[in-house]
Design a protein around this motif. Structure first.
Motif, PDB file in Angstrom:
ATOM      1  N   GLU A   1       0.846  -1.200   0.000  1.00 22.35           N
ATOM      2  CA  GLU A   1       0.000   0.000   0.000  1.00 22.35           C
ATOM      3  C   GLU A   1       0.878   1.245   0.000  1.00 22.35           C
ATOM      4  N   PRO A   2       0.613   2.211  -0.892  1.00 20.66           N
ATOM      5  CA  PRO A   2       1.446   3.419  -0.932  1.00 20.66           C
ATOM      6  C   PRO A   2       1.343   4.206   0.381  1.00 20.66           C
ATOM      7  N   LEU A   3       2.447   4.808   0.776  1.00 20.39           N
ATOM      8  CA  LEU A   3       2.437   5.747   1.884  1.00 20.39           C
ATOM      9  C   LEU A   3       1.900   7.073   1.370  1.00 20.39           C
ATOM     10  N   ARG A   4       1.056   7.714   2.159  1.00 20.96           N
ATOM     11  CA  ARG A   4       0.396   8.933   1.697  1.00 20.96           C
ATOM     12  C   ARG A   4       0.819  10.128   2.536  1.00 20.96           C
ATOM     13  N   ILE A   5       1.349  11.136   1.858  1.00 22.19           N
ATOM     14  CA  ILE A   5       1.691  12.403   2.493  1.00 22.19           C
ATOM     15  C   ILE A   5       0.743  13.467   1.953  1.00 22.19           C
ATOM     16  N   VAL A   6       0.112  14.206   2.841  1.00 25.10           N
ATOM     17  CA  VAL A   6      -0.767  15.299   2.445  1.00 25.10           C
ATOM     18  C   VAL A   6      -0.156  16.605   2.922  1.00 25.10           C
ATOM     19  N   ALA A   7      -0.022  17.558   2.017  1.00 25.92           N
ATOM     20  CA  ALA A   7       0.520  18.874   2.344  1.00 25.92           C
ATOM     21  C   ALA A   7      -0.581  19.913   2.185  1.00 25.92           C
ATOM     22  N   VAL A   8      -0.874  20.627   3.264  1.00 28.17           N
ATOM     23  CA  VAL A   8      -1.914  21.660   3.266  1.00 28.17           C
ATOM     24  C   VAL A   8      -1.251  23.024   3.209  1.00 28.17           C
ATOM     25  N   SER A   9      -1.591  23.806   2.200  1.00 28.15           N
ATOM     26  CA  SER A   9      -1.039  25.147   2.038  1.00 28.15           C
ATOM     27  C   SER A   9      -2.151  26.181   2.159  1.00 28.15           C
ATOM     28  N   ALA A  10      -1.933  27.171   3.022  1.00 32.93           N
ATOM     29  CA  ALA A  10      -2.915  28.252   3.186  1.00 32.93           C
ATOM     30  C   ALA A  10      -2.487  29.506   2.446  1.00 32.93           C
ATOM     31  N   GLY A  11      -1.579  29.379   1.498  1.00 26.52           N
ATOM     32  CA  GLY A  11      -1.167  30.537   0.708  1.00 26.52           C
ATOM     33  C   GLY A  11      -2.315  31.082  -0.124  1.00 26.52           C
ATOM     34  N   LEU A  12      -2.359  32.396  -0.271  1.00 26.65           N
ATOM     35  CA  LEU A  12      -3.461  33.037  -0.988  1.00 26.65           C
ATOM     36  C   LEU A  12      -3.085  33.490  -2.391  1.00 26.65           C
ATOM     37  N   SER A  13      -1.809  33.732  -2.618  1.00 27.65           N
ATOM     38  CA  SER A  13      -1.401  34.259  -3.921  1.00 27.65           C
ATOM     39  C   SER A  13      -0.989  33.133  -4.856  1.00 27.65           C
ATOM     40  N   ARG A  14      -0.850  33.483  -6.127  1.00 22.31           N
ATOM     41  CA  ARG A  14      -0.340  32.555  -7.130  1.00 22.31           C
ATOM     42  C   ARG A  14       0.627  33.315  -8.024  1.00 22.31           C
TER      43      ARG A  14
ATOM     44  N   ASP B   1      -4.684  23.069  -1.566  1.00 25.61           N
ATOM     45  CA  ASP B   1      -4.622  24.528  -1.500  1.00 25.61           C
ATOM     46  C   ASP B   1      -5.915  25.040  -0.872  1.00 25.61           C
ATOM     47  N   LEU B   2      -5.801  25.592   0.330  1.00 26.73           N
ATOM     48  CA  LEU B   2      -7.000  26.084   1.009  1.00 26.73           C
ATOM     49  C   LEU B   2      -7.620  27.271   0.278  1.00 26.73           C
ATOM     50  N   ARG B   3      -6.825  27.976  -0.514  1.00 29.06           N
ATOM     51  CA  ARG B   3      -7.342  29.074  -1.329  1.00 29.06           C
ATOM     52  C   ARG B   3      -8.519  28.604  -2.181  1.00 29.06           C
ATOM     53  N   ASP B   4      -8.408  27.401  -2.732  1.00 24.12           N
ATOM     54  CA  ASP B   4      -9.457  26.871  -3.606  1.00 24.12           C
ATOM     55  C   ASP B   4     -10.680  26.400  -2.829  1.00 24.12           C
ATOM     56  N   LEU B   5     -10.539  26.249  -1.506  1.00 18.54           N
ATOM     57  CA  LEU B   5     -11.640  25.737  -0.685  1.00 18.54           C
ATOM     58  C   LEU B   5     -12.232  26.803   0.227  1.00 18.54           C
ATOM     59  N   ALA B   6     -11.814  28.060   0.054  1.00 23.88           N
ATOM     60  CA  ALA B   6     -12.194  29.119   0.994  1.00 23.88           C
ATOM     61  C   ALA B   6     -13.717  29.277   1.111  1.00 23.88           C
ATOM     62  N   VAL B   7     -14.409  29.297  -0.006  1.00 25.96           N
ATOM     63  CA  VAL B   7     -15.869  29.469   0.032  1.00 25.96           C
ATOM     64  C   VAL B   7     -16.531  28.250   0.670  1.00 25.96           C
TER      65      VAL B   7
ATOM     66  N   ALA C   1       1.704  21.002   7.217  1.00 23.63           N
ATOM     67  CA  ALA C   1       0.777  22.123   7.348  1.00 23.63           C
ATOM     68  C   ALA C   1       1.552  23.430   7.294  1.00 23.63           C
ATOM     69  N   VAL C   2       1.244  24.254   6.290  1.00 25.03           N
ATOM     70  CA  VAL C   2       2.003  25.481   6.059  1.00 25.03           C
ATOM     71  C   VAL C   2       1.045  26.663   5.938  1.00 25.03           C
ATOM     72  N   SER C   3       1.352  27.736   6.679  1.00 30.67           N
ATOM     73  CA  SER C   3       0.513  28.935   6.652  1.00 30.67           C
ATOM     74  C   SER C   3       1.376  30.170   6.487  1.00 30.67           C
ATOM     75  N   PRO C   4       0.871  31.178   5.777  1.00 29.28           N
ATOM     76  CA  PRO C   4       1.530  32.479   5.833  1.00 29.28           C
ATOM     77  C   PRO C   4       1.236  33.117   7.193  1.00 29.28           C
ATOM     78  N   VAL C   5       2.073  34.047   7.603  1.00 30.26           N
ATOM     79  CA  VAL C   5       1.862  34.736   8.872  1.00 30.26           C
ATOM     80  C   VAL C   5       1.015  35.984   8.629  1.00 30.26           C
ATOM     81  N   PHE C   6      -0.111  36.067   9.348  1.00 36.31           N
ATOM     82  CA  PHE C   6      -0.962  37.252   9.327  1.00 36.31           C
ATOM     83  C   PHE C   6      -1.128  37.736  10.760  1.00 36.31           C
ATOM     84  N   THR C   7      -0.818  38.995  11.023  1.00 37.53           N
ATOM     85  CA  THR C   7      -0.986  39.578  12.354  1.00 37.53           C
ATOM     86  C   THR C   7      -0.350  38.691  13.423  1.00 37.53           C
ATOM     87  N   ALA C   8       0.885  38.291  13.178  1.00 36.91           N
ATOM     88  CA  ALA C   8       1.703  37.529  14.131  1.00 36.91           C
ATOM     89  C   ALA C   8       1.147  36.142  14.453  1.00 36.91           C
TER      90      ALA C   8
END
Length: 220
Positions: free
Chosen positions: A8-21, A54-60, A90-97
């Motif tokens: 069975e393949p090992l599964r890595i999921v990377a979550v990015s909260a970046g807003l820009s492209r 990409d959480l940007r695509d799931l915001a709504v 899990a990766v997020s940009p920093v907003f308001t510290a």
């Protein structure tokens, strides 16, 4: 061990909260996932699958779920992939510290026991190194609450870190990415055996009520 489990393949999921492209947050998530996959491929005779969310695509969808309590199918699938992954980045940009509201809103939708014991790399991006403590004062406590197992090395990438090799006091960004990815890979392969052993021994079911723990202390 069954043949199906071994292949069975090992599964890595990377979550990015970046807003820009293009997004430096997405880029950091990709590089961390690549480092973990490289280590796993080198040390394990197993396929490794990487899924980027990409959480940007799931915001709504995230906002609608918070209001209605019913996740759209795309968001429901993303949550399922996160909770069923062998390892999480899990990766997020920093907003308001702190981490972004979008990042927090997504993880608010995940049951607080669904990530129990799951290996996680936390990482963040920002314009200045002054915000690097966001990893320790905000992100690490969040995943501790979710009962995940956060790897020792967290990765913060300020604007000046990209393309920097570091100095005699601080490792460069590529070195930190490799170390965090390697720790995730090690924890993924070790975590499977540990969790399986605990199920065999019935350790997951061994919960002592708090009142009994207090009573035992009084008896001493």
């Amino acid at each position: 061990m069954s043949t199906a489990f071994a292949t069975e393949p090992l599964r890595i999921v990377a979550v990015s909260a970046g807003l820009s492209r293009p997004s430096s947050t997405r880029l950091l998530a990709e590089r961390l996932a690549g480092a973990a996959r490289e280590r796993l491929t080198a040390e394990q005779d197993r396929a490794v699958e990487v899924r980027m969310i990409d959480l940007r695509d799931l915001a709504v969808d995230i906002a609608n779920h918070l209001v209605t309590g019913f996740p759209p199918s795309t968001l429901d699938e993303a949550i399922k992939e996160v909770t069923e992954a062998d390892g999480l980045i899990a990766v997020s940009p920093v907003f308001t510290a702190s981490y972004s509201g979008l990042f927090k809103s997504f993880f608010d939708l995940i049951d607080n026991t669904a990530l129990t014991g799951k290996p996680v790399v936390i990482a963040a991006t920002g314009g200045t190194a002054r915000h690097s403590l966001v990893l320790e004062h905000a992100m690490r406590p969040l995943f501790a609450y979710l009962r995940a197992t956060v790897v020792p090395t967290s990765v913060y990438a300020a604007s000046e870190d990209w393309g920097s090799s570091g100095d005699e006091y601080t490792d460069g960004l590529p070195s930190r990415i490799r170390r965090a990815g390697g720790e995730l890979a090690t924890m993924i392969t070790g975590g499977r055996a540990a969790s399986g052993a605990s199920r065999v021994l019935g350790l997951d079911d061994e919960v002592v009520p708090f009142e009994q723990q207090l009573a035992d202390l009084r008896l001493d």
